[in-house]
Design an enzyme around this catalytic site. Sequence first.
Site, PDB file in Angstrom:
ATOM      1  N   HIS A   1     -22.590  10.328  40.882  1.00 31.57           N
ATOM      2  CA  HIS A   1     -23.572   9.681  41.761  1.00 31.57           C
ATOM      3  C   HIS A   1     -23.435   8.156  41.728  1.00 31.57           C
ATOM      4  CE1 HIS A   1     -27.938   9.464  43.386  1.00 31.57           C
ATOM      5  NE2 HIS A   1     -27.336   8.312  43.551  1.00 31.57           N
TER       6      HIS A   1
ATOM      7  N   GLU B   1     -12.573  -8.685  28.461  1.00 28.35           N
ATOM      8  CA  GLU B   1     -13.923  -9.238  28.318  1.00 28.35           C
ATOM      9  C   GLU B   1     -15.048  -8.208  28.389  1.00 28.35           C
ATOM     10  OE1 GLU B   1     -14.451 -13.031  30.084  1.00 28.35           O
ATOM     11  OE2 GLU B   1     -12.760 -13.718  28.886  1.00 28.35           O
TER      12      GLU B   1
ATOM     13  N   GLU C   1     -35.800   6.043  44.824  1.00 30.61           N
ATOM     14  CA  GLU C   1     -35.541   5.985  43.376  1.00 30.61           C
ATOM     15  C   GLU C   1     -36.588   5.132  42.655  1.00 30.61           C
ATOM     16  OE1 GLU C   1     -33.601   8.052  42.270  1.00 30.61           O
ATOM     17  OE2 GLU C   1     -31.877   8.312  43.589  1.00 30.61           O
TER      18      GLU C   1
ATOM     19  N   HIS D   1     -23.555   3.001  44.187  1.00 36.83           N
ATOM     20  CA  HIS D   1     -22.574   4.075  44.074  1.00 36.83           C
ATOM     21  C   HIS D   1     -21.185   3.471  43.845  1.00 36.83           C
ATOM     22  CE1 HIS D   1     -25.599   6.498  46.752  1.00 36.83           C
ATOM     23  NE2 HIS D   1     -26.066   6.260  45.532  1.00 36.83           N
TER      24      HIS D   1
ATOM     25  N   HIS E   1     -29.272  -0.247  41.408  1.00 37.91           N
ATOM     26  CA  HIS E   1     -28.549   1.028  41.453  1.00 37.91           C
ATOM     27  C   HIS E   1     -27.580   0.995  42.618  1.00 37.91           C
ATOM     28  CE1 HIS E   1     -27.622   5.239  41.991  1.00 37.91           C
ATOM     29  NE2 HIS E   1     -28.247   5.267  43.161  1.00 37.91           N
TER      30      HIS E   1
HETATM   31  P1  13P Z   1     -32.858   5.140  49.036  1.00 35.13           P
HETATM   32  O1  13P Z   1     -32.301   4.859  50.410  1.00 35.13           O
HETATM   33  O2  13P Z   1     -34.116   5.973  49.081  1.00 35.13           O
HETATM   34  O3  13P Z   1     -33.004   3.887  48.222  1.00 35.13           O
HETATM   35  O4  13P Z   1     -31.804   6.075  48.285  1.00 35.13           O
HETATM   36  C1  13P Z   1     -30.472   5.687  48.144  1.00 35.13           C
HETATM   37  C2  13P Z   1     -29.850   6.211  46.909  1.00 35.13           C
HETATM   38  O5  13P Z   1     -28.875   5.656  46.442  1.00 35.13           O
HETATM   39  C3  13P Z   1     -30.444   7.407  46.236  1.00 35.13           C
HETATM   40  O6  13P Z   1     -29.908   7.576  44.954  1.00 35.13           O
HETATM   41 ZN    ZN Z   2     -27.912   6.668  44.701  1.00 31.51          ZN
END
Ligand code: 13P
Ligand code: ZN
Length: 274
Positions: free
Chosen positions: A211, A170, A117, A142, A140
């Site tokens: 995602h 909050e 990413e 999930h 980033h």
């Molecule tokens: P990477 O392992 O390449 O960082 O990818 C993980 C991910 O969350 C892709 O969206």
């Molecule tokens: Zn991801």
Amino acid sequence: MDEKVIQAPFVQEMMDATYNMWRMGWDERNGGNISYLLTEEEVSSYLDITRVLRNLPLNFPVPELSNKYFIVTGSGKYFKNVKGNPEDCLGILRVSELGDSIDILWGLKNGGNPTSELPSHFMSHIARLKVDKNHRVIMHNHATNVLAMTFTHELEEKSFTKTLWQMCTECVVVFPDGVALLPWMVPGTDLIGEKTAEKMIDYRVVIWPQHGIFGAGTTMDETFGLIETVEKAAQIYTIIHSHQGGVKQVITDKDLIALASAFGVTPREGILQG
Ligand code: 13P
Ligand code: ZN
């Protein structure tokens, strides 16, 4: 030398953040990635910055980040393992003068690559630096309930933001700018990077439906806390919406306006009425 690098506060912060993100259940397998902008002084105190281990081309040039240093998570690396093997799972890199390649200065020891990413991270750093000179972190992951909510809530930024603000008192204080949403897109591409960065000019949170979430901040703690707060609100949403009895009372627009005023934040316009 390498032992010294591992003691660097920014390496320790990456080790702690990845472990905590995994503990929260946000980073299954290799899910999630972090990039952290470092100063040359920080890096050169722990590393010989003239010693380049590898050079990797970038197919999305980032001249805006010319000569900037980052520590990033590696592609395919499991967050639960970073703490135990930072030199394999993390990399310290410098963007080339022209912004068309990166020099790996430390880490990614067994031939690993920076996160897939990287386009979204680099383009988001460029966007945030335009609006916040103290910006440093893109994260980033999930986050489970954020992801769940993108199945059950309409995907409209204003109503999504308002629902989140209504879930915990909050929230409006922590993210008065609200959250941005993209349509579902293929991850890891330059295109999702460009679309994420366009949103990052106005928002510190960008949600990728089905995602995960991108957060931006000036410190690791602040960025973690931002995502943690959005995730908590999404968790409350998911819990109360799985209840047979339904919702009996809410935080009203009037309450949210009073709250914002008490905490001196300005909620994004066009969301609250009153
Ligand atoms: P990477 O392992 O390449 O960082 O990818 C993980 C991910 O969350 C892709 O969206
Ligand atoms: Zn991801």
